[in-house]
Design a protein around this motif. Structure first.
Motif, PDB file in Angstrom:
ATOM      1  N   GLY A   2       8.501  13.290  -7.779  1.00 24.95           N
ATOM      2  CA  GLY A   2       9.085  12.237  -7.119  1.00 24.95           C
ATOM      3  C   GLY A   2       8.026  11.119  -6.892  1.00 24.95           C
ATOM      4  N   THR A   3       8.157  10.324  -5.698  1.00 21.82           N
ATOM      5  CA  THR A   3       7.291   9.181  -5.551  1.00 21.82           C
ATOM      6  C   THR A   3       6.051   9.538  -4.958  1.00 21.82           C
ATOM      7  N   THR A   4       4.846   9.055  -5.498  1.00 23.64           N
ATOM      8  CA  THR A   4       3.589   9.443  -4.860  1.00 23.64           C
ATOM      9  C   THR A   4       2.668   7.900  -4.504  1.00 23.64           C
ATOM     10  N   VAL A   5       2.270   7.915  -3.354  1.00 25.93           N
ATOM     11  CA  VAL A   5       1.492   6.896  -3.043  1.00 25.93           C
ATOM     12  C   VAL A   5       0.078   7.239  -2.562  1.00 25.93           C
ATOM     13  N   THR A   6      -0.899   6.716  -3.158  1.00 25.45           N
ATOM     14  CA  THR A   6      -2.143   6.792  -2.922  1.00 25.45           C
ATOM     15  C   THR A   6      -2.878   5.573  -2.371  1.00 25.45           C
ATOM     16  N   TYR A   7      -3.564   5.731  -1.411  1.00 28.65           N
ATOM     17  CA  TYR A   7      -4.264   4.690  -0.684  1.00 28.65           C
ATOM     18  C   TYR A   7      -5.725   5.287  -0.183  1.00 28.65           C
ATOM     19  N   ASN A   8      -6.964   4.312  -0.589  1.00 28.51           N
ATOM     20  CA  ASN A   8      -8.002   5.007  -0.086  1.00 28.51           C
ATOM     21  C   ASN A   8      -8.568   6.273  -0.310  1.00 28.51           C
ATOM     22  N   GLY A   9      -8.050   6.901  -1.349  1.00 26.12           N
ATOM     23  CA  GLY A   9      -8.178   8.469  -1.514  1.00 26.12           C
ATOM     24  C   GLY A   9      -7.325   9.301  -0.570  1.00 26.12           C
ATOM     25  N   VAL A  10      -6.330   8.764   0.082  1.00 24.49           N
ATOM     26  CA  VAL A  10      -5.386   9.639   0.729  1.00 24.49           C
ATOM     27  C   VAL A  10      -4.015   9.410  -0.218  1.00 24.49           C
ATOM     28  N   THR A  11      -3.523  10.775  -0.419  1.00 25.83           N
ATOM     29  CA  THR A  11      -2.318  10.772  -1.350  1.00 25.83           C
ATOM     30  C   THR A  11      -1.118  11.193  -0.485  1.00 25.83           C
ATOM     31  N   LEU A  12       0.201  10.660  -0.479  1.00 27.79           N
ATOM     32  CA  LEU A  12       1.289  11.023   0.036  1.00 27.79           C
ATOM     33  C   LEU A  12       2.165  11.316  -1.113  1.00 27.79           C
ATOM     34  N   GLN A  13       2.633  12.697  -1.316  1.00 25.90           N
ATOM     35  CA  GLN A  13       3.450  13.058  -2.307  1.00 25.90           C
ATOM     36  C   GLN A  13       4.976  13.196  -1.831  1.00 25.90           C
ATOM     37  N   ASN A  14       5.778  12.875  -2.990  1.00 28.50           N
ATOM     38  CA  ASN A  14       7.274  12.944  -2.717  1.00 28.50           C
ATOM     39  C   ASN A  14       7.856  12.117  -1.382  1.00 28.50           C
ATOM     40  N   ARG A  85      -8.190  -3.519   2.196  1.00 25.83           N
ATOM     41  CA  ARG A  85      -8.898  -3.869   0.853  1.00 25.83           C
ATOM     42  C   ARG A  85      -9.302  -2.787   0.263  1.00 25.83           C
ATOM     43  N   ARG A  86      -8.461  -1.639   0.440  1.00 27.42           N
ATOM     44  CA  ARG A  86      -8.971  -0.663  -0.699  1.00 27.42           C
ATOM     45  C   ARG A  86      -7.729  -0.496  -1.631  1.00 27.42           C
ATOM     46  N   GLU A  87      -7.901   0.485  -2.720  1.00 28.72           N
ATOM     47  CA  GLU A  87      -7.005   0.804  -3.903  1.00 28.72           C
ATOM     48  C   GLU A  87      -5.713   1.098  -3.274  1.00 28.72           C
ATOM     49  N   LEU A  88      -4.558   0.398  -3.943  1.00 33.99           N
ATOM     50  CA  LEU A  88      -3.104   1.267  -3.841  1.00 33.99           C
ATOM     51  C   LEU A  88      -2.605   1.354  -4.810  1.00 33.99           C
ATOM     52  N   VAL A  89      -1.959   2.526  -5.173  1.00 31.54           N
ATOM     53  CA  VAL A  89      -1.412   3.237  -6.386  1.00 31.54           C
ATOM     54  C   VAL A  89       0.050   3.845  -6.137  1.00 31.54           C
ATOM     55  N   ARG A  99      -0.247  -1.127  -8.875  1.00 35.32           N
ATOM     56  CA  ARG A  99      -1.576  -0.892  -8.751  1.00 35.32           C
ATOM     57  C   ARG A  99      -2.188  -2.121  -8.213  1.00 35.32           C
ATOM     58  N   VAL A 100      -2.819  -1.871  -6.973  1.00 39.71           N
ATOM     59  CA  VAL A 100      -3.565  -3.284  -6.149  1.00 39.71           C
ATOM     60  C   VAL A 100      -4.707  -2.941  -5.663  1.00 39.71           C
ATOM     61  N   ILE A 101      -5.752  -3.604  -6.085  1.00 38.58           N
ATOM     62  CA  ILE A 101      -7.158  -3.300  -5.552  1.00 38.58           C
ATOM     63  C   ILE A 101      -7.736  -4.330  -4.599  1.00 38.58           C
TER      64      ILE A 101
END
Length: 616
Positions: A2-14, A85-89, A99-101
């Motif tokens: 599914g869709t995975t969102v990672t921001y500042n080291g925190v990963t949200l799956q599906n 202002r942290r990395e978003l994937v 991907r935005v940093i």
């Protein structure tokens, strides 16, 4: 997958994508595209597996083993998702969609983001699984030939131009614009060069304002150029003065110049003074001993000169100079006053012995100096380049990116976050500065002898007067002619009346010389001519014998500052001469004590001063 969102080291799956909005942001004029703004919102399950310690990033992707405390994990995760202002994937089915940093570079956010908008923990399933609602905003630039990045530090620069003409038809040109940067991690003032155009000939840069907004991204600027008639010779920034030619009798003329130069904060006042003197010479030709063939010939005498140093906030000097003119042909001189310099364009030449100009041509009255973008500082204070200010001086005061958890919020503190100075040269235009004037390093020196002697340097004379009076008394008597009254009163039939007296010389004429002398001196008694019993002119057989002499010293007075004495003496001598001098003989008139003249230098002959045409 599914869709995975990672921001500042925190990963949200599906996750479930609740919002995906893409808006195009335009500049303030609505003309040019700046960037694409993303408004994203997701909801999904977050797996927390592995040990979570204070200050340690948790392992929050599937597959890791371990246990954790639910409350500790919840607090740590919330803090991380709130931090801007942290990395978003974002990945769709294992394929990276966005991907935005934070900061500048590839995939960099160009609006001081990414910026979290909402973090909600909607459900806690266990001590390892949470349901999270997360909204975030970011901005980036997509270029056709690049993945996702701005092409430089500058996103956009758009300006307007207005011109205003006054009642004398002089033009004032104003440029107003806004510069938009892609990051606040560079010194925004370093990009001023991209906003300031080159200076047009005939114009002077009247003002330049450059304002960096609090976000560090928006720079508003205004450039005002004003048309001027005569540009100031560098390092002067403005020139004002008057040139006056006048006469009261049509025979003797007076030339007067008053010029004031204002320089920038770092200009050497000694150079400004020398330049002002050069301007006076260019207009009055006071140092010339000869004149050009096409100029009206005249003799000049310097009658007044004042060099004024204005001390205060402004860097100003002033020179006032007056000359008396004695033209050979007064009628012709009236039409060509001061060799045609009145009203002529100012022309300056490098003085003899002065070093060459640093760069650029000779002074041109139609070209003003283009100023340094960051101004100048007096005496080179605390700068690596004396006299010129730099953008680095503003870096300490520029508003930097902050968080409420950071300890530094002072206006004069160095940035503590990852401030990247970067190389701003790619968007800065290096405008070469053309020197349109000249720096006069030394004052013009006189080629004639220096007539003051050492006595003047030891104690200054403030006033000295000496005059000689030669008196010639013929030894003659006037005797009446004895005749009858009727004979002397009748002139016959309209004829000339007869003489009534005769003159008889009883002896040769006798002569005297009287000398009056008065002097005032600071710090010592003035020197007084010694009353010799006899003297000889030395150039003829004239001999003088002392008949009377007086010396009158006054009690010394105090100078206005109360620290020096002022001495004053007068004297008088009367000499009888062995015979009257002839017109062909040189007679002495005295030599003042502070000069290097001799009696011969100051002597005068009757032939040089007597004129029969203006006699009785």
């Amino acid at each position: 997958m599914g869709t995975t969102v990672t921001y500042n080291g925190v990963t949200l799956q599906n996750v479930i994508t609740r919002t995906w909005d893409q808006e195009v942001e335009y500049d303030q004029s609505g003309t040019d595209v700046l960037f694409t703004r993303y408004k994203l919102a997701f909801e999904g399950i977050m797996h927390v597996q592995g040990e979570v310690g204070s200050g340690t990033a948790p392992n929050i992707y599937s597959g890791n083993s371990g246990t954790t405390n639910a409350v500790t994990a919840l607090n740590d995760i919330s803090k991380r998702l709130w931090e801007p202002r942290r990395e978003l994937v974002v990945n769709f089915g294992g394929v990276e969609a966005l991907r935005v940093i934070g900061g500048y570079g590839t995939n960099g956010d160009v609006n001081n983001g990414p910026r979290p908008q909402r973090v909600s923990i909607t459900h806690v399933a266990s001590n390892r699984v949470f349901r999270v609602s997360f909204a975030i905003e970011c901005a980036t630039v997509f270029c056709a030939d690049q993945t996702s990045t701005a092409s430089g530090f500058i996103l956009n620069n758009r300006w307007s131009i207005s011109e205003e003409m006054d009642d004398d038809f002089f033009i004032t040109r104003t440029i107003r614009g806004q510069l938009r940067l892609s990051t606040a991690l560079v010194v925004a003032h370093a990009f001023k060069g991209a906003c300031v155009p080159s200076l047009e000939p005939g114009f002077k840069r009247a003002s330049l304002s450059y304002e960096v907004a609090a976000d560090g991204l928006t720079c508003d600027y205004t450039v005002v150029d004003r048309q001027v008639h005569t540009s100031a010779p560098w390092p002067a920034t403005s020139i004002n003065g008057t040139h006056t030619e006048s006469t009261d009798d049509g025979v003797t003329y007076a030339s007067h110049l008053s010029v004031r130069l204002t320089g920038h904060a770092g200009a050497d006042k000694r150079a400004l003074i020398a330049l002002a003197v050069a301007v006076a010479d260019a207009k009055l030709n006071y140092s010339k001993t000869t004149v050009l063939a096409q100029e009206q010939k005249f003799t000049s005498l310097l009658t007044h000169c004042a060099i004024i140093d204005h001390i205060g906030d402004r860097n100003e000097v002033e020179v006032q100079m007056s000359l008396a003119r004695y033209p050979d042909d007064p009628a012709a001189f009236l039409g060509n006053l001061a060799s045609g310099k009145l009203g002529a364009p100012l022309s300056l030449n490098s003085p003899a012995g002065a070093p060459p100009l640093p760069n650029g041509p000779q002074y041109n009255p139609g070209i003003s100096q283009e100023p340094n973008l960051f101004g100048y500082n007096p005496y080179g204070i605390a700068r690596s380049n004396p006299g010129e200010d730099q953008a680095a001086a503003l870096a300490v005061m520029q508003c930097y990116l902050q968080t409420p958890c950071g300890g530094n919020h002072g206006i004069t503190l160095q940035p503590t976050q990852q401030q990247q100075s970067g190389s701003a040269s790619e968007n800065q235009k290096d405008y070469p500065t053309q020197v349109s004037g000249q720096i006069v390093t030394t004052l013009n020196t006189w080629t004639d002898p220096y007539y003051n002697n050492e006595e003047m340097q030891r104690a200054v004379y403030t006033m000295v007067r000496m005059e000689s009076k030669y008196s010639v008394r013929p030894i003659r008597v006037q005797m009446p002619i004895a005749r009858r009254l009727s004979d002397s009163s009748s002139s016959g039939s309209g004829g000339t009346p007869p003489d009534t007296c005769r003159f008889y010389a009883l002896a040769d004429a006798i002569a005297e010389r009287e000398i009056w002398y008065e002097a005032e001196r600071v710090g010592d008694w003035p020197q007084v001519p010694r009353p010799s019993d006899t003297y000889s002119d030395g150039q003829s057989s004239i001999q003088g014998t002392l008949l009377e002499s007086t010396v009158t010293p006054r009690a010394p007075t105090i100078s206005p500052n109360g620290q020096q004495k002022i001495f004053h003496v007068t004297s008088y001598c009367r000499y009888g001469l062995n015979r009257p001098p002839t017109d062909a003989e040189a007679i002495n008139v005295g030599a003042l004590p502070f000069t290097s003249f001799s009696q011969v230098d100051n002597s005068v002959m009757g032939n040089s001063i007597f004129n029969g045409d203006i006699g009785p």
